[in-house]
Design a protein around this motif. Structure first.
Motif, PDB file in Angstrom:
ATOM      1  N   TYR A 148       6.614   9.889   4.293  1.00 23.06           N
ATOM      2  CA  TYR A 148       5.552  10.321   3.392  1.00 23.06           C
ATOM      3  C   TYR A 148       5.433   9.391   2.190  1.00 23.06           C
ATOM      4  O   TYR A 148       6.324   8.589   1.898  1.00 23.06           O
ATOM      5  N   GLY A 149       4.331   9.532   1.494  1.00 26.09           N
ATOM      6  CA  GLY A 149       4.029   8.643   0.383  1.00 26.09           C
ATOM      7  C   GLY A 149       3.105   7.528   0.846  1.00 26.09           C
ATOM      8  O   GLY A 149       2.827   7.342   2.041  1.00 26.09           O
ATOM      9  N   TYR A 150       2.578   6.762  -0.117  1.00 23.76           N
ATOM     10  CA  TYR A 150       1.588   5.730   0.195  1.00 23.76           C
ATOM     11  C   TYR A 150       2.210   4.528   0.905  1.00 23.76           C
ATOM     12  O   TYR A 150       3.309   4.072   0.562  1.00 23.76           O
ATOM     13  N   ASP A 151       1.461   4.040   1.867  1.00 28.94           N
ATOM     14  CA  ASP A 151       1.721   2.727   2.455  1.00 28.94           C
ATOM     15  C   ASP A 151       0.611   1.818   1.941  1.00 28.94           C
ATOM     16  O   ASP A 151      -0.510   1.821   2.467  1.00 28.94           O
ATOM     17  N   ILE A 152       0.902   1.075   0.864  1.00 33.75           N
ATOM     18  CA  ILE A 152      -0.089   0.177   0.259  1.00 33.75           C
ATOM     19  C   ILE A 152      -0.169  -1.090   1.099  1.00 33.75           C
ATOM     20  O   ILE A 152       0.811  -1.848   1.208  1.00 33.75           O
ATOM     21  N   LYS A 153      -1.324  -1.360   1.712  1.00 31.70           N
ATOM     22  CA  LYS A 153      -1.496  -2.527   2.574  1.00 31.70           C
ATOM     23  C   LYS A 153      -1.688  -3.794   1.745  1.00 31.70           C
ATOM     24  O   LYS A 153      -1.111  -4.838   2.056  1.00 31.70           O
ATOM     25  N   PHE A 154      -2.531  -3.690   0.720  1.00 33.68           N
ATOM     26  CA  PHE A 154      -2.701  -4.827  -0.185  1.00 33.68           C
ATOM     27  C   PHE A 154      -3.446  -4.388  -1.428  1.00 33.68           C
ATOM     28  O   PHE A 154      -4.104  -3.333  -1.459  1.00 33.68           O
ATOM     29  N   VAL A 155      -3.342  -5.211  -2.480  1.00 34.59           N
ATOM     30  CA  VAL A 155      -4.133  -5.089  -3.705  1.00 34.59           C
ATOM     31  C   VAL A 155      -4.732  -6.454  -3.969  1.00 34.59           C
ATOM     32  O   VAL A 155      -4.000  -7.453  -4.106  1.00 34.59           O
ATOM     33  N   LYS A 156      -6.065  -6.528  -4.039  1.00 32.91           N
ATOM     34  CA  LYS A 156      -6.751  -7.809  -4.209  1.00 32.91           C
ATOM     35  C   LYS A 156      -7.859  -7.676  -5.257  1.00 32.91           C
ATOM     36  O   LYS A 156      -8.286  -6.570  -5.590  1.00 32.91           O
ATOM     37  N   ASP A 157      -8.337  -8.805  -5.748  1.00 32.96           N
ATOM     38  CA  ASP A 157      -9.569  -8.780  -6.520  1.00 32.96           C
ATOM     39  C   ASP A 157     -10.730  -8.813  -5.547  1.00 32.96           C
ATOM     40  O   ASP A 157     -10.544  -8.927  -4.323  1.00 32.96           O
ATOM     41  N   VAL A 158     -11.963  -8.733  -6.040  1.00 36.96           N
ATOM     42  CA  VAL A 158     -13.116  -8.614  -5.138  1.00 36.96           C
ATOM     43  C   VAL A 158     -13.387  -9.912  -4.378  1.00 36.96           C
ATOM     44  O   VAL A 158     -14.129  -9.912  -3.391  1.00 36.96           O
ATOM     45  N   LYS A 159     -12.772 -11.005  -4.814  1.00 32.21           N
ATOM     46  CA  LYS A 159     -12.916 -12.267  -4.094  1.00 32.21           C
ATOM     47  C   LYS A 159     -11.879 -12.424  -2.989  1.00 32.21           C
ATOM     48  O   LYS A 159     -11.862 -13.415  -2.277  1.00 32.21           O
ATOM     49  N   GLY A 160     -10.984 -11.439  -2.886  1.00 33.24           N
ATOM     50  CA  GLY A 160      -9.983 -11.494  -1.837  1.00 33.24           C
ATOM     51  C   GLY A 160      -8.666 -12.082  -2.268  1.00 33.24           C
ATOM     52  O   GLY A 160      -7.755 -12.245  -1.434  1.00 33.24           O
ATOM     53  N   ASN A 161      -8.510 -12.412  -3.540  1.00 34.10           N
ATOM     54  CA  ASN A 161      -7.258 -12.983  -4.021  1.00 34.10           C
ATOM     55  C   ASN A 161      -6.237 -11.878  -4.251  1.00 34.10           C
ATOM     56  O   ASN A 161      -6.556 -10.863  -4.889  1.00 34.10           O
ATOM     57  N   PRO A 162      -5.026 -12.042  -3.753  1.00 35.56           N
ATOM     58  CA  PRO A 162      -3.996 -11.016  -3.966  1.00 35.56           C
ATOM     59  C   PRO A 162      -3.675 -10.853  -5.449  1.00 35.56           C
ATOM     60  O   PRO A 162      -3.649 -11.825  -6.210  1.00 35.56           O
ATOM     61  N   LEU A 163      -3.428  -9.607  -5.844  1.00 30.48           N
ATOM     62  CA  LEU A 163      -3.016  -9.303  -7.206  1.00 30.48           C
ATOM     63  C   LEU A 163      -1.588  -8.773  -7.178  1.00 30.48           C
ATOM     64  O   LEU A 163      -1.258  -7.913  -6.348  1.00 30.48           O
ATOM     65  N   PRO A 164      -0.721  -9.278  -8.047  1.00 27.48           N
ATOM     66  CA  PRO A 164       0.650  -8.764  -8.077  1.00 27.48           C
ATOM     67  C   PRO A 164       0.663  -7.299  -8.521  1.00 27.48           C
ATOM     68  O   PRO A 164      -0.083  -6.902  -9.412  1.00 27.48           O
ATOM     69  N   TYR A 165       1.509  -6.525  -7.874  1.00 27.14           N
ATOM     70  CA  TYR A 165       1.612  -5.122  -8.264  1.00 27.14           C
ATOM     71  C   TYR A 165       3.054  -4.661  -8.133  1.00 27.14           C
ATOM     72  O   TYR A 165       3.833  -5.203  -7.344  1.00 27.14           O
ATOM     73  N   THR A 166       3.399  -3.647  -8.940  1.00 31.60           N
ATOM     74  CA  THR A 166       4.744  -3.070  -8.944  1.00 31.60           C
ATOM     75  C   THR A 166       4.619  -1.563  -8.830  1.00 31.60           C
ATOM     76  O   THR A 166       3.891  -0.938  -9.609  1.00 31.60           O
ATOM     77  N   ILE A 167       5.321  -0.984  -7.853  1.00 33.57           N
ATOM     78  CA  ILE A 167       5.302   0.472  -7.684  1.00 33.57           C
ATOM     79  C   ILE A 167       6.552   1.059  -8.311  1.00 33.57           C
ATOM     80  O   ILE A 167       7.674   0.648  -8.005  1.00 33.57           O
ATOM     81  N   ASN A 168       6.358   2.004  -9.206  1.00 33.28           N
ATOM     82  CA  ASN A 168       7.457   2.722  -9.857  1.00 33.28           C
ATOM     83  C   ASN A 168       7.241   4.209  -9.627  1.00 33.28           C
ATOM     84  O   ASN A 168       6.512   4.855 -10.361  1.00 33.28           O
ATOM     85  N   GLY A 169       7.865   4.759  -8.584  1.00 37.47           N
ATOM     86  CA  GLY A 169       7.691   6.178  -8.291  1.00 37.47           C
ATOM     87  C   GLY A 169       6.260   6.504  -7.966  1.00 37.47           C
ATOM     88  O   GLY A 169       5.668   5.967  -7.016  1.00 37.47           O
ATOM     89  N   THR A 170       5.666   7.365  -8.761  1.00 41.34           N
ATOM     90  CA  THR A 170       4.276   7.764  -8.537  1.00 41.34           C
ATOM     91  C   THR A 170       3.305   6.917  -9.354  1.00 41.34           C
ATOM     92  O   THR A 170       2.145   7.306  -9.522  1.00 41.34           O
ATOM     93  N   MET A 171       3.757   5.788  -9.875  1.00 41.96           N
ATOM     94  CA  MET A 171       2.898   4.904 -10.658  1.00 41.96           C
ATOM     95  C   MET A 171       2.902   3.493 -10.077  1.00 41.96           C
ATOM     96  O   MET A 171       3.895   3.048  -9.489  1.00 41.96           O
TER      97      MET A 171
END
Length: 794
Positions: A148-171
């Motif tokens: 259970y919980g999110y399976d984040i596939k990707f985070v990108k800008d609208v041009k398709g460039n990956p954006l760095p992200y950090t998951i901390n619990g529910t944030m």
């Protein structure tokens, strides 16, 4: 009985009662209670003013969403893709964005799971044992075979460039390549999926084993933006399950793909009814658009047909919503659907009231739900702001409980399988629909921070619910709102309570604290402290000032005072910031009347008192035990005093009285002639929480009179006061708080003279095995089947 004392007119002159009642400084706390909140509240500024209104620099950022999602009915899974456009209206540069991942509550090592406490009891069920360290607040929610919980596939800008992200619990923090400047909008794209849990009170599915189908109630289902404001900056407090949600407003475009035999109800307006509904259903929608009573859009027969076929095809429902803080939806092939579109406020604008429910909800849901939705919009709108959205939906989720989202709510209230129901089930269902639909106003429109201040939405909403219930039915058995209904909670040990002004996740006894106590406090303000006219105007002012904005507690406190000119700081301090109860004790009553010095009256009263005192046990027994006294046997033993009557009015007495009356002023003569009675009531504040003093005098002739004094009566002494009232009639009894207005936790000390308490009753019971009692409808049906009519004869 009340003891009568006499006062002699003119002896004492003027007395300063305020000074007479002031105790030593160490024995009272009144000035502290009645001083202003001052530094307890945040300092007013250009964002939030001292009046409680938004300031000239108030801002709130905006989050718009374009979401495409699919409900996997085979695997109970959501697969989605979203584009968030976030506009920065603050004056700050934002180097990163914070998002909420609320489904991570159900991860194995979530903070919610790891912070649970509790021991092992001698007798525990398997679910209870499992739940001790479960990531869910409901043990049965978690399927051990699923992650259970999110399976984040990707985070990108609208041009398709990956954006760095950090998951901390529910944030989740998303780092931006360039700081977002004030006034600039940035867009990010996120693809994600997750497994749906069983319904746990806020979101999930309900499975019906008999037909193998699911009802889905989907909420906090997509990564959502956190709030960035002038109070906390980023409000990125973890989701622990109890403290609810804090969200920015925005516009939504949502496409939801489901099995093509599902019906979908959701936040916003459906844009493609012409594609997803049959021609017959579309015609029913047209009929409902001009009906004052609910029209069935999708029937039970149609639902049963869908349940049997279970189509493998898919179709997409499209929705749009403007200026909302969230989006939720319900989907099932089991749904019955009714609706009506009515001019709720008689202003020419029609609003849809709708209900989705399975057959298990009937007959209650078809009869009541949609009508209750419309009533709620009308009741709340009249005391706050008119409901601005095009639709309000009530969905029947499970047997009890409810949860709210913009334009849609998931509500309990399920009859027995035979279609009967108890009165508690009926009123419980109506109450929960009012409550959850009412949440559209608090916090969906007046957008409070639920993660921090549960009372600002639950308490205010429960108060409005109480008023709406009484407008639905004057005899409605409301559970919360009346002061006497909070007494049992106020009597609990202080160590088991926290003040209302506690962070949501830290609240003990969540229902009484966040719902009932603030709602009761508002009722006390309305009925007892401020009066309905002042309160209703101030409450409406608050709702209108902060509609589509995000108020804090100080904004509420200040607005109610600003709009009413009533100093309420003493009330906020006592009711919201402490756990002190109300316990006023009517300790003593002294009865005074003016000594008129009329010998005809005074000597007659003295004679009656003298005769009464002679009726002792010795005197009574002496009448038989002493056959004849010496004086009776020998009259020569008598002298002047044996025939002297000290209570006879002499000529000298009459002349003295005439002289006294002649010396009185006209005002003094009038005062004596009125024959007033003066009663001094001594009242102690045993509970600590100050409240208005209200008492009722019951006169000897059977009539009654109420006396009301504001809470400021305690301002110079919060421990004990004396209050004197003058009446022409003689009082038989005094009663504090006769209408149960102040939540006094001990009414046994409210009456003087004291009355004996009613006995506690008990029953002789035979030992028997427990079986669930039948509801009155079942009993009545059994009698009917047995051939017993209303007369009780066969």
């Amino acid at each position: 009985m009340l003891k009568k004392l006499f006062m002699v007119l003119g002896f004492f002159g003027s007395i300063s009662f305020a000074n007479a009642q002031r105790p030593a400084a160490s024995t009272y706390n009144a000035n502290t209670r009645f001083e202003q909140l001052g530094s307890v509240l945040p300092t007013p500024n250009t964002f939030r003013t001292a009046s409680g209104a938004p300031g000239k620099d108030y801002f709130q950022n905006k989050a718009d969403y374009a979401i495409k999602a699919e409900l996997d009915d085979v695997n109970q899974r959501i697969v989605g893709s979203e584009v968030i456009t976030y506009t920065n209206f603050s004056g700050d540069d934002l180097r990163y964005l914070w998002l909420q991942l609320d489904q991570n509550l159900f991860q194995e090592n979530s903070i919610n799971a790891l912070s649970k406490t509790g021991g092992v009891n001698p007798q525990m069920s398997a679910n209870q044992l499992k739940g001790m360290n479960s990531p869910s607040s409901v043990n049965s929610t978690i399927n051990a075979d699923k992650k259970y919980g999110y399976d984040i596939k990707f985070v990108k800008d609208v041009k398709g460039n990956p954006l760095p992200y950090t998951i901390n619990g529910t944030m989740m923090r998303v780092d931006l390549p360039i700081a977002q400047k004030p006034g600039v909008a940035v867009s990010i794209k996120i693809d994600w999926e997750y497994n749906i849990t069983e319904y746990y009170g806020r979101s999930g599915y309900e499975y019906f084993e008999k037909d193998g189908n699911y009802n889905y109630f989907i909420a906090h289902w997509f990564p959502r933006m956190c709030v960035y404001d002038d109070v906390s900056g980023w409000q990125n407090k973890q989701f622990l399950g109890q403290g609810e949600f804090t969200l920015p407003f925005g516009d939504y475009k949502v496409e939801i793909t489901v099995p093509d035999d599902h019906l979908v109800g959701a936040t916003g307006e459906c844009l493609n009814y012409s594609k997803v509904l049959s021609k017959t259903q579309q015609q029913r929608m047209k009929d409902a658009a001009s009906s004052k009573t609910p029209v069935i859009i999708a029937t039970q027969a149609e639902a049963e047909s869908r349940m049997k076929i279970k189509s493998s095809k898919k179709q997409t429902w499209s929705f749009a919503a403007q200026n909302v803080r969230d989006f939720a939806f319900a989907s099932s092939r089991r749904f019955i659907w009714d609706a009506m579109q009515t001019d709720v406020y008689n202003n020419g604008r029609k609003i849809w009231s709708m209900s989705f429910y399975p057959k298990e909800g009937n007959p209650l849901w078809e009869k009541y739900s949609t009508r209750v939705v419309e009533h709620t919009l009308k009741s709340y709108g009249n005391r706050t702001i008119e409901y601005p959205y095009p639709v309000a939906i009530s969905c029947h989720s499970t047997a009890r409980g409810g949860m709210e989202y913009p334009m849609i709510s998931f509500n309990g209230g399920r009859p027995e399988e035979d279609g009967t129901y108890s009165e508690a089930t009926k009123y419980g269902m109506i109450g929960v629909i009012i409550h959850e639909v009412g949440h559209n106003f608090f916090p969906m429109i007046v957008n409070t921070d639920e993660r921090q201040w549960s009372w600002m939405d639950e308490g205010l909403n429960t108060f409005c619910q109480y008023l709406a219930e009484k407008e639905w039915d004057k005899d409605y058995p409301a559970r919360r709102g009346e002061p006497q209904d909070i007494v049992s909670y106020m009597k609990t040990d202080p160590s088991q309570q926290v003040p209302i002004m506690s962070s949501s996740d830290n609240i003990m006894a969540f229902g009484p604290n966040a719902y009932a106590k603030p709602a009761t406090g508002l009722n006390i303000l309305r009925e007892t402290v401020m009066g309905r006219e002042l309160f209703d105007k101030a409450f409406k002012e608050y709702a209108q000032r902060w509609a589509f904005k995000s108020p804090m507690p100080a904004d509420f406190f200040r607005t109610l005072e600003d709009a009413s000119s009533v100093d309420l700081d003493w009330f906020w301090k006592g009711w919201f910031y402490t756990v002190e109860p109300v316990d006023q004790d009517l300790v003593e009553v002294e009865w005074f009347s003016l000594d008129t010095q009329n010998p005809e009256i005074s000597k007659a009263e003295a004679k009656a008192e003298s005769e009464a005192k002679k009726q002792t046990m010795s005197t009574i027994r002496n009448k038989t035990d002493i056959p004849q006294s010496v004086v009776e046997a020998d009259p020569s033993m008598k002298d002047f005093y044996n025939s002297y009557d000290p209570f006879t009015v002499s000529e000298s007495d009459k002349k003295k009285y005439e002289a006294y009356v002649a010396s009185l002023s006209p005002e003094e003569k009038t005062l004596i002639e009125t024959g007033m009675n003066y009663y001094t009531l001594k009242i102690k504040n045993k509970g600590g929480l100050v409240m208005p003093v209200i008492f009722q005098a019951e006169y000897e002739d059977g009539t009654k009179e109420d006396f009301r004094y504001p809470a400021e009566i305690w301002r110079l002494n919060d421990k004990e006061i004396s209050k004197t009232v003058a009446t022409k009639k003689k009082v038989k009894k005094f009663n504090l708080d006769p209408y149960f207005q102040i939540a006094d936790i001990d009414t046994s000390n409210n009456v003087f003279p004291r009355e004996p308490e009613a006995p506690t009753k008990f029953q002789l019971m035979k030992q028997r095995s427990f079986t669930a009692p039948k509801n009155p409808m079942q009993i009545a049906n059994e009698s009917k089947d047995a051939g017993v009519g209303s007369s009780g004869k066969n």
